[in-house]
Motif scaffolding. Sequence first.
Motif, mmCIF file in Angstrom:
data_model
loop_
_atom_site.group_PDB
_atom_site.id
_atom_site.type_symbol
_atom_site.label_atom_id
_atom_site.label_comp_id
_atom_site.label_asym_id
_atom_site.label_seq_id
_atom_site.Cartn_x
_atom_site.Cartn_y
_atom_site.Cartn_z
ATOM 1 N N GLU A 5 0.831 -1.204 0.000
ATOM 2 C CA GLU A 5 0.000 0.000 0.000
ATOM 3 C C GLU A 5 0.868 1.257 0.000
ATOM 4 O OE1 GLU A 5 -3.928 -1.785 2.361
ATOM 5 O OE2 GLU A 5 -2.347 -0.752 3.472
ATOM 6 N N LYS A 6 1.901 1.261 0.826
ATOM 7 C CA LYS A 6 2.819 2.408 0.864
ATOM 8 C C LYS A 6 3.561 2.554 -0.460
ATOM 9 C CE LYS A 6 3.617 2.221 5.870
ATOM 10 N NZ LYS A 6 4.635 1.962 6.944
ATOM 11 N N LEU A 7 3.913 1.417 -1.072
ATOM 12 C CA LEU A 7 4.633 1.450 -2.339
ATOM 13 C C LEU A 7 3.766 2.048 -3.449
ATOM 14 C CD1 LEU A 7 7.265 0.631 -3.779
ATOM 15 C CD2 LEU A 7 6.229 -1.609 -4.234
ATOM 16 N N ILE A 8 2.494 1.726 -3.465
ATOM 17 C CA ILE A 8 1.590 2.272 -4.477
ATOM 18 C C ILE A 8 1.444 3.783 -4.298
ATOM 19 C CG2 ILE A 8 -0.780 2.251 -5.332
ATOM 20 C CD1 ILE A 8 1.002 -0.158 -6.153
ATOM 21 N N VAL A 9 1.338 4.248 -3.062
ATOM 22 C CA VAL A 9 1.277 5.693 -2.795
ATOM 23 C C VAL A 9 2.550 6.364 -3.308
ATOM 24 C CG1 VAL A 9 1.241 7.445 -0.976
ATOM 25 C CG2 VAL A 9 -0.274 5.458 -0.822
ATOM 26 N N PHE A 10 3.696 5.766 -3.024
ATOM 27 C CA PHE A 10 4.996 6.270 -3.478
ATOM 28 C C PHE A 10 5.038 6.352 -5.002
ATOM 29 C CE2 PHE A 10 9.196 4.972 -5.088
ATOM 30 C CZ PHE A 10 10.014 5.965 -4.564
#
Length: 382
Positions: free
Chosen positions: A188-193
Amino acid sequence: MIPAKRIHTVEEYYFSRKLREVRGLVNAGKNIINLGIGSPDLQPPSIVVDALEESLNDEMAHKYQSYQGIPELRNAIADFYQKNYQVTLNAETEVLPLMGSKEGIMHISMAYLDEGDEVLIANPSYPTYTSVTKLLGAIPRYYDLHAANDWLPNLDELEKQDLSKVKFMWVNYPHMPTGAKATKTFFEKLIVFAKKHQILIINDNPYSFILNEHPLSILAIDGAKEVALELNSLSKSFNMAGWRTGMVMGKAEHIQHVLKVKSNMDSGMFYGIQKGAIKALSSSKEWFSQLNTIYEKRRKLVWEVATKLQCTFDKETAGMFVWAKLPSDNTLTSEQFVDKLLYEKSVFITPGSIFGTQGEGYVRFSLCVSEEKIKEVINRIA
């Protein structure tokens, strides 16, 4: 004749070179046990081989095939993703079969990279990400992975860097060579990034069913299709490495770009292999249970091998390898350690350094060897 300049950006693949050396030792009479290569030694499901044999008499069997694979295969891939990852895919536009996921690495790179573009690549990671990037005149940008961070990227550190030239980022979970597993929270954090920096994420995901109770696809994350592709393969999950059967999934627009490259590079996957792949993808979860029972027994024995070599390792990993840290008092490089074991005990393992500088000080053991052979390795070391 003078070769292209790009050929000087890469070296011969380590295993290509090293296995010639190993074959030389075998030819000289040495009984080498190979714990280095992740090539499954087990058989595919019998229904897969039966499907291939039966397909040979089909009138379509020996003709050129669609660049996108037959509809039944794309549907089987979509069904597999729905059943095992809870990911909904449009079989017509969001699925593209490949002749192994390795060709997908090249096709995706050719579809998106121009000379001078930058690519985020994990250190350590699969060497092909780097070699393909260099062959296309793009620039590898390495991000270090650390055991202390569970071999996951430090996105906060990446945020501090100039990412303006980065086109895409390779991730690979469950991770090869370390066996580390990603979490839904990390994805999830990677997609935001990725959305923030307009970076395409490619998750290379061939190990998710090997010694892993909770298979995870990056495409299961809300909004992932906008900025992510996923590669997968039948090589490890179904013991079909030599069949060269893989797939890439993602947003229709992204898949279409990759198809433009692929359709100019081959003339479609052999019909019989596609029919076999369909059968493999329809396998029940009992198949993975039986497969992992074998790998679990082998892994426990490989842990004994690593322990006898005074190496340390994490038992909470996935995939068909054991990633082990060399003894604290060891003075050899990982390649020297591997060569010493090869020439003194006739056992071949993989040096961690071939996966990047962060792999120095580690070695990798494969589980693609019978219990009997692993027990023989234990005896030799003892």
